[in-house]
Write a protein that holds these residues in place. Structure first.
Motif, PDB file in Angstrom:
ATOM      1  N   GLY A  98      -0.580   3.680   5.042  1.00 22.27           N
ATOM      2  CA  GLY A  98      -0.488   4.533   4.183  1.00 22.27           C
ATOM      3  C   GLY A  98      -1.422   3.550   2.305  1.00 22.27           C
ATOM      4  O   GLY A  98      -0.142   3.290   1.780  1.00 22.27           O
ATOM      5  N   LEU A 109      -3.203   7.521  -3.006  1.00 22.57           N
ATOM      6  CA  LEU A 109      -1.706   7.193  -1.716  1.00 22.57           C
ATOM      7  C   LEU A 109      -2.647   7.857  -0.652  1.00 22.57           C
ATOM      8  O   LEU A 109      -2.684   8.973  -0.398  1.00 22.57           O
ATOM      9  N   VAL A 111      -1.628   8.991   2.949  1.00 22.05           N
ATOM     10  CA  VAL A 111      -1.204   9.913   4.388  1.00 22.05           C
ATOM     11  C   VAL A 111      -1.132  10.076   5.561  1.00 22.05           C
ATOM     12  O   VAL A 111      -2.356  10.834   5.386  1.00 22.05           O
ATOM     13  N   GLN A 128       7.362  10.248   6.063  1.00 16.58           N
ATOM     14  CA  GLN A 128       6.727  10.215   5.157  1.00 16.58           C
ATOM     15  C   GLN A 128       7.004  10.918   3.641  1.00 16.58           C
ATOM     16  O   GLN A 128       6.131  10.444   2.576  1.00 16.58           O
ATOM     17  N   LEU A 132       6.823   9.323   0.277  1.00 16.12           N
ATOM     18  CA  LEU A 132       5.599   9.366  -0.768  1.00 16.12           C
ATOM     19  C   LEU A 132       5.986   9.589  -1.872  1.00 16.12           C
ATOM     20  O   LEU A 132       6.051   9.641  -3.187  1.00 16.12           O
ATOM     21  N   HIS A 133       7.373  10.204  -1.466  1.00 16.06           N
ATOM     22  CA  HIS A 133       8.266  11.006  -3.445  1.00 16.06           C
ATOM     23  C   HIS A 133       8.760   9.067  -3.668  1.00 16.06           C
ATOM     24  O   HIS A 133       8.705   9.303  -5.756  1.00 16.06           O
ATOM     25  N   VAL A 147      -3.170  12.817  -3.337  1.00 18.11           N
ATOM     26  CA  VAL A 147      -2.671  12.082  -2.157  1.00 18.11           C
ATOM     27  C   VAL A 147      -3.442  12.834  -1.338  1.00 18.11           C
ATOM     28  O   VAL A 147      -4.558  12.938  -1.141  1.00 18.11           O
ATOM     29  N   THR A 149      -4.702  13.409   3.263  1.00 16.97           N
ATOM     30  CA  THR A 149      -4.186  13.585   4.208  1.00 16.97           C
ATOM     31  C   THR A 149      -5.631  13.989   5.002  1.00 16.97           C
ATOM     32  O   THR A 149      -6.788  14.152   4.254  1.00 16.97           O
ATOM     33  N   ILE A 175       6.319  16.629  -3.467  1.00 17.21           N
ATOM     34  CA  ILE A 175       4.596  16.595  -4.241  1.00 17.21           C
ATOM     35  C   ILE A 175       5.394  17.238  -5.382  1.00 17.21           C
ATOM     36  O   ILE A 175       4.122  16.719  -6.326  1.00 17.21           O
TER      37      ILE A 175
END
Ligand SMILES: [Fe+2]
Ligand SMILES: [Fe+2]
Length: 273
Positions: A98, A109, A111, A128, A132-133, A147, A149, A175
């Motif tokens: 992460g 970031l 994920v 997750q 993230l938050h 973000v 992914t 998000i």
């Protein structure tokens, strides 16, 4: 102004060496603020493929944010798939699944959406989403937050609504709350741009979505190798696709978004430089 080079689906084991070398040359000239690699570094998660990916990434002339993809999980060795899912990734690429890059203008970031249980699709867990938050909420609100992914949170144009990351819809409230402006992904080997509200009307804030094709592998699907150059200047985001023409990566269409009244509005397109 900051520049993100968004590179995806390298697939070492199926890489084209000429394209790989040209990409490094293009990145050297661009000198981006950060290079994002949105997964599938290898073709079959073999040790030699991870070693090649590691050696290649060591030559990238910028800070890196890297996440694994479904191809970075062992496929045929079922024991390794479930008990040593990310061992080689951790050994060769990074122990941090992460990763966070931040400077005084942007934060990016990573994920991890790859799983042992799903062969092609991906997942984002409640833990997750909470992490993230938490991580992005504590950053200054003025930062442009991104973000990344491997699996896309938004279906592709014309794609089935289910063709996206599992539980992705649940991630959108986090998000939205922590001020993410941009979602980056790969996996489909197709590049496109969009806004999450095209499929999720309950999301009240405009969030941009950008996918990258496969940067250097021979696993192209109807479009040439390519990657994205994303220039971020406060209320203006330019997404330039850079596509392989057989000799070099060339700038293609630039899609410009301007923030108007808290909304990212796509501007008329213009050809790349
Ligand atoms: Fe891929
Ligand atoms: Fe993938």
């Amino acid at each position: 102004m900051r520049t993100i080079a968004h590179v995806s689906d390298l697939h070492f084991g199926r890489e084209d060496p000429r394209v790989a070398t040209a990409l490094l040359r293009d990145l050297e000239q661009m000198a981006p603020s950060v290079v994002v690699v949105s997964g599938d570094l290898t073709q079959r998660a073999r040790r030699r493929e991870f070693a090649a990916a590691r050696d290649y990434l060591a030559r990238v002339p910028a800070p890196l944010v890297v996440v694994p993809g479904n191809h970075d999980v062992p496929l045929w060795d079922v024991l390794a798939r479930f008990t040593r899912t990310f061992d080689l990734y951790r050994e060769y690429i990074s122990g941090d699944l992460g990763p966070l890059f931040r400077d005084d203008e942007i934060a990016v970031l990573g994920v991890n959406t790859a799983r042992a249980m799903t062969f092609k699709g991906g997942r984002i867990s409640q833990a997750q989403i909470a992490e993230l938050h938490e991580r992005l909420s504590m950053l200054p609100g003025a930062l442009f937050k991104t973000v990344v992914t491997h699996h896309q949170l938004l279906p592709p144009p014309g794609g089935h609504l289910l063709d996206r990351v599992g539980r992705g819809a649940r991630a959108f409230s986090a998000i939205e709350k922590c001020g993410v402006e941009l979602l980056l992904a790969g996996h489909l080997h197709l590049g496109y741009t969009g806004d999450v509200r095209s499929h999720y009307p309950f999301v009240r804030r405009s969030v941009l979505v950008v996918l990258a094709g496969t940067a250097i592998s021979t696993r192209v699907r109807g479009e040439p190798n390519g990657y994205n150059k994303i220039a971020i200047d406060r209320d203006c985001v330019d997404v330039e696709r850079r596509l392989w023409d057989g000799n070099a990566f060339l700038g293609a269409l630039v899609t410009r978004f301007r923030r108007l009244a808290h909304e990212w509005v796509q501007q008329p397109t213009r050809p790349g430089p």
